[in-house]
Design a protein around this motif. Structure first.
Motif, PDB file in Angstrom:
ATOM      1  N   MET A   6       0.783  -1.226   0.089  1.00 42.81           N
ATOM      2  CA  MET A   6      -0.056  -0.072   0.025  1.00 42.81           C
ATOM      3  C   MET A   6       0.848   1.314  -0.137  1.00 42.81           C
ATOM      4  O   MET A   6       0.529   2.257  -0.570  1.00 42.81           O
ATOM      5  CB  MET A   6      -0.900  -0.133   1.121  1.00 42.81           C
ATOM      6  N   ARG A   7       2.022   1.245   0.690  1.00 48.38           N
ATOM      7  CA  ARG A   7       2.824   2.447   0.987  1.00 48.38           C
ATOM      8  C   ARG A   7       3.571   2.455  -0.369  1.00 48.38           C
ATOM      9  O   ARG A   7       3.615   3.900  -0.903  1.00 48.38           O
ATOM     10  CB  ARG A   7       3.565   2.166   2.046  1.00 48.38           C
ATOM     11  N   SER A   8       4.045   1.682  -1.076  1.00 46.60           N
ATOM     12  CA  SER A   8       4.679   1.779  -2.441  1.00 46.60           C
ATOM     13  C   SER A   8       3.596   2.499  -3.556  1.00 46.60           C
ATOM     14  O   SER A   8       3.871   3.508  -4.198  1.00 46.60           O
ATOM     15  CB  SER A   8       5.062   0.391  -3.056  1.00 46.60           C
ATOM     16  N   ARG A   9       2.509   2.008  -3.370  1.00 46.79           N
ATOM     17  CA  ARG A   9       1.586   2.450  -4.483  1.00 46.79           C
ATOM     18  C   ARG A   9       1.031   3.873  -4.144  1.00 46.79           C
ATOM     19  O   ARG A   9       1.273   4.790  -5.191  1.00 46.79           O
ATOM     20  CB  ARG A   9       0.196   1.570  -4.596  1.00 46.79           C
ATOM     21  N   LEU A  10       0.792   4.117  -2.901  1.00 51.49           N
ATOM     22  CA  LEU A  10       0.422   5.712  -2.694  1.00 51.49           C
ATOM     23  C   LEU A  10       1.727   6.684  -2.373  1.00 51.49           C
ATOM     24  O   LEU A  10       1.462   7.661  -2.991  1.00 51.49           O
ATOM     25  CB  LEU A  10      -0.053   5.371  -1.182  1.00 51.49           C
ATOM     26  N   GLN A  51       7.393  12.766   4.927  1.00 49.57           N
ATOM     27  CA  GLN A  51       6.298  13.925   4.964  1.00 49.57           C
ATOM     28  C   GLN A  51       6.268  15.032   3.923  1.00 49.57           C
ATOM     29  O   GLN A  51       5.366  15.600   3.810  1.00 49.57           O
ATOM     30  CB  GLN A  51       6.173  14.050   6.555  1.00 49.57           C
ATOM     31  N   LEU A  52       7.509  15.382   3.858  1.00 48.61           N
ATOM     32  CA  LEU A  52       7.829  16.827   2.985  1.00 48.61           C
ATOM     33  C   LEU A  52       7.453  16.543   1.675  1.00 48.61           C
ATOM     34  O   LEU A  52       6.987  17.348   0.781  1.00 48.61           O
ATOM     35  CB  LEU A  52       9.300  17.145   3.305  1.00 48.61           C
ATOM     36  N   ILE A  53       7.602  15.211   1.143  1.00 48.89           N
ATOM     37  CA  ILE A  53       7.337  14.878  -0.179  1.00 48.89           C
ATOM     38  C   ILE A  53       5.729  14.863  -0.294  1.00 48.89           C
ATOM     39  O   ILE A  53       5.064  15.354  -1.249  1.00 48.89           O
ATOM     40  CB  ILE A  53       8.013  13.584  -0.491  1.00 48.89           C
ATOM     41  N   TRP A  54       5.010  14.261   0.727  1.00 45.92           N
ATOM     42  CA  TRP A  54       3.802  14.152   0.631  1.00 45.92           C
ATOM     43  C   TRP A  54       3.249  15.549   0.612  1.00 45.92           C
ATOM     44  O   TRP A  54       2.141  15.587   0.023  1.00 45.92           O
ATOM     45  CB  TRP A  54       3.119  13.530   2.095  1.00 45.92           C
ATOM     46  N   ARG A  55       3.708  16.527   1.336  1.00 42.58           N
ATOM     47  CA  ARG A  55       3.131  17.747   1.530  1.00 42.58           C
ATOM     48  C   ARG A  55       3.407  18.399   0.098  1.00 42.58           C
ATOM     49  O   ARG A  55       2.380  19.249  -0.273  1.00 42.58           O
ATOM     50  CB  ARG A  55       3.748  18.460   2.666  1.00 42.58           C
ATOM     51  N   ALA A  56       4.528  18.420  -0.519  1.00 42.74           N
ATOM     52  CA  ALA A  56       4.790  18.933  -2.026  1.00 42.74           C
ATOM     53  C   ALA A  56       3.887  18.309  -3.007  1.00 42.74           C
ATOM     54  O   ALA A  56       3.916  18.732  -3.801  1.00 42.74           O
ATOM     55  CB  ALA A  56       6.227  18.455  -2.144  1.00 42.74           C
ATOM     56  N   SER A  57       3.326  17.268  -2.720  1.00 43.94           N
ATOM     57  CA  SER A  57       2.148  16.576  -3.646  1.00 43.94           C
ATOM     58  C   SER A  57       0.829  17.394  -3.569  1.00 43.94           C
ATOM     59  O   SER A  57       0.200  17.202  -4.568  1.00 43.94           O
ATOM     60  CB  SER A  57       1.865  15.091  -3.368  1.00 43.94           C
ATOM     61  N   THR A 103      -1.592  17.199  -1.951  1.00 40.08           N
ATOM     62  CA  THR A 103      -3.135  16.289  -2.139  1.00 40.08           C
ATOM     63  C   THR A 103      -3.417  15.788  -0.752  1.00 40.08           C
ATOM     64  O   THR A 103      -2.943  15.162  -0.061  1.00 40.08           O
ATOM     65  CB  THR A 103      -2.899  14.946  -3.088  1.00 40.08           C
ATOM     66  N   THR A 104      -4.683  16.613  -0.342  1.00 39.79           N
ATOM     67  CA  THR A 104      -5.012  16.470   1.103  1.00 39.79           C
ATOM     68  C   THR A 104      -5.275  15.165   1.339  1.00 39.79           C
ATOM     69  O   THR A 104      -4.871  14.570   2.363  1.00 39.79           O
ATOM     70  CB  THR A 104      -6.109  17.568   1.232  1.00 39.79           C
ATOM     71  N   ARG A 105      -5.958  14.518   0.671  1.00 38.09           N
ATOM     72  CA  ARG A 105      -6.749  13.148   1.069  1.00 38.09           C
ATOM     73  C   ARG A 105      -5.435  12.245   0.992  1.00 38.09           C
ATOM     74  O   ARG A 105      -5.496  11.169   1.792  1.00 38.09           O
ATOM     75  CB  ARG A 105      -7.708  12.839  -0.045  1.00 38.09           C
ATOM     76  N   LEU A 106      -4.653  12.188  -0.061  1.00 37.53           N
ATOM     77  CA  LEU A 106      -3.636  11.196  -0.166  1.00 37.53           C
ATOM     78  C   LEU A 106      -2.422  11.272   0.942  1.00 37.53           C
ATOM     79  O   LEU A 106      -1.893  10.572   1.649  1.00 37.53           O
ATOM     80  CB  LEU A 106      -2.874  11.341  -1.283  1.00 37.53           C
ATOM     81  N   THR A 107      -2.159  12.681   1.142  1.00 42.73           N
ATOM     82  CA  THR A 107      -1.430  12.791   2.529  1.00 42.73           C
ATOM     83  C   THR A 107      -1.966  12.370   3.774  1.00 42.73           C
ATOM     84  O   THR A 107      -1.318  11.790   4.447  1.00 42.73           O
ATOM     85  CB  THR A 107      -1.067  14.279   2.692  1.00 42.73           C
ATOM     86  N   GLN A 108      -3.174  12.270   3.982  1.00 41.85           N
ATOM     87  CA  GLN A 108      -4.059  11.877   5.208  1.00 41.85           C
ATOM     88  C   GLN A 108      -3.862  10.719   5.225  1.00 41.85           C
ATOM     89  O   GLN A 108      -3.463   9.801   6.417  1.00 41.85           O
ATOM     90  CB  GLN A 108      -5.337  12.528   5.226  1.00 41.85           C
ATOM     91  N   VAL A 109      -4.009   9.710   4.436  1.00 47.29           N
ATOM     92  CA  VAL A 109      -4.054   8.419   4.149  1.00 47.29           C
ATOM     93  C   VAL A 109      -2.626   7.779   4.329  1.00 47.29           C
ATOM     94  O   VAL A 109      -2.575   6.832   5.397  1.00 47.29           O
ATOM     95  CB  VAL A 109      -4.428   7.816   2.829  1.00 47.29           C
ATOM     96  N   LEU A 110      -1.680   8.536   3.850  1.00 43.24           N
ATOM     97  CA  LEU A 110      -0.148   8.227   4.177  1.00 43.24           C
ATOM     98  C   LEU A 110       0.021   8.420   5.487  1.00 43.24           C
ATOM     99  O   LEU A 110       0.898   7.592   6.224  1.00 43.24           O
ATOM    100  CB  LEU A 110       0.555   8.860   3.144  1.00 43.24           C
ATOM    101  N   MET A 111      -0.418   9.516   6.130  1.00 40.57           N
ATOM    102  CA  MET A 111       0.012   9.889   7.579  1.00 40.57           C
ATOM    103  C   MET A 111      -0.726   8.857   8.443  1.00 40.57           C
ATOM    104  O   MET A 111      -0.087   8.257   9.427  1.00 40.57           O
ATOM    105  CB  MET A 111      -0.761  11.200   7.946  1.00 40.57           C
TER     106      MET A 111
END
Length: 214
Positions: free
Chosen positions: A77-81, A129-135, A137-145
């Motif tokens: 899941m982590r790899s895909r997201l 987390q910085l990469i997620w933030r740079a994306s 994408t609020t929902r994707l970032t929340q799922v990854l968190m």
């Protein structure tokens, strides 16, 4: 009060203060947190719903263990997201994002040279987390968190391998460089390669007889 108790117990589980399979006594937790058993019982119920705790009638609660199969599911899941987040980050990078990522890599270089394992681990998390933030994408970032909690519980064994910290630095630097170069395909590939490497190390670490420093 119930929310505070829930968050404190949850955080202790995520940080490994309560190891896999350890008993979670309502009485002991209530004493430690200076509260009644009621908020502790409610917190354990919520944690059981999340899968972080397993409760058994007449036996109480224990910290849930992660099997190799659990880890494979989590890391797939982590790899895909996360590869999707890296692609978006490379496409949507702002000057502020670039500055933060560059500073993150520099800090990781410093701590890797110093050999501070705790700081290295926190900076690794911070870079992701910085990469997620740079994306952006609020929902994707929340799922990854949310997924990050389980990643933390797995306690990646890579830092205990020969040159483990240096390898982590090299992999994270490659990922960040791809994002800074605004190369979505390469950023995606670097993340997938990095997470596959982590999963392989975890598989080896979970083999019977395997041990840190072995």
């Amino acid at each position: 009060m119930s929310e505070v108790v829930y968050r404190r117990i949850r955080r202790s589980i995520i940080l490994g203060e309560f190891p896999f399979g350890s008993s979670l006594s309502e009485t002991e937790l209530a004493r430690k947190l200076a509260v009644s058993k009621t908020p502790v019982r409610e917190a354990l119920r919520r944690l059981a719903q999340e899968g972080l705790v397993v409760t058994t009638p007449h036996k109480g609660a224990v910290v849930a263990s992660l099997t190799v199969e659990d880890l494979e599911e989590i890391y797939l899941m982590r790899s895909r997201l996360e590869s999707l987040a890296a692609r978006f980050a490379a496409e949507r990078l702002t000057p502020e994002d670039a500055k933060a990522l560059g500073a993150g890599v520099e800090a990781l270089e410093v701590q890797t040279s110093a050999g501070d394992t705790g700081a290295i681990r926190q900076l690794n998390i911070r870079l992701h987390q910085l990469i997620w933030r740079a994306s952006h994408t609020t929902r994707l970032t929340q799922v990854l968190m949310n997924l990050q909690d389980y990643v933390e519980m797995s306690r990646s064994a890579l830092l205990w391998q020969p040159r483990g910290a240096e390898v982590l630095l090299e992999e994270h630097t490659s990922i960040v460089r791809a994002v800074l170069d605004r190369d979505p395909e390469r950023a995606e590939q670097m993340i997938v390669r990095h997470i596959a490497h982590l999963l392989e190390v975890l598989r080896l670490d979970r083999r019977p007889g395997a041990g840190r420093g072995a």
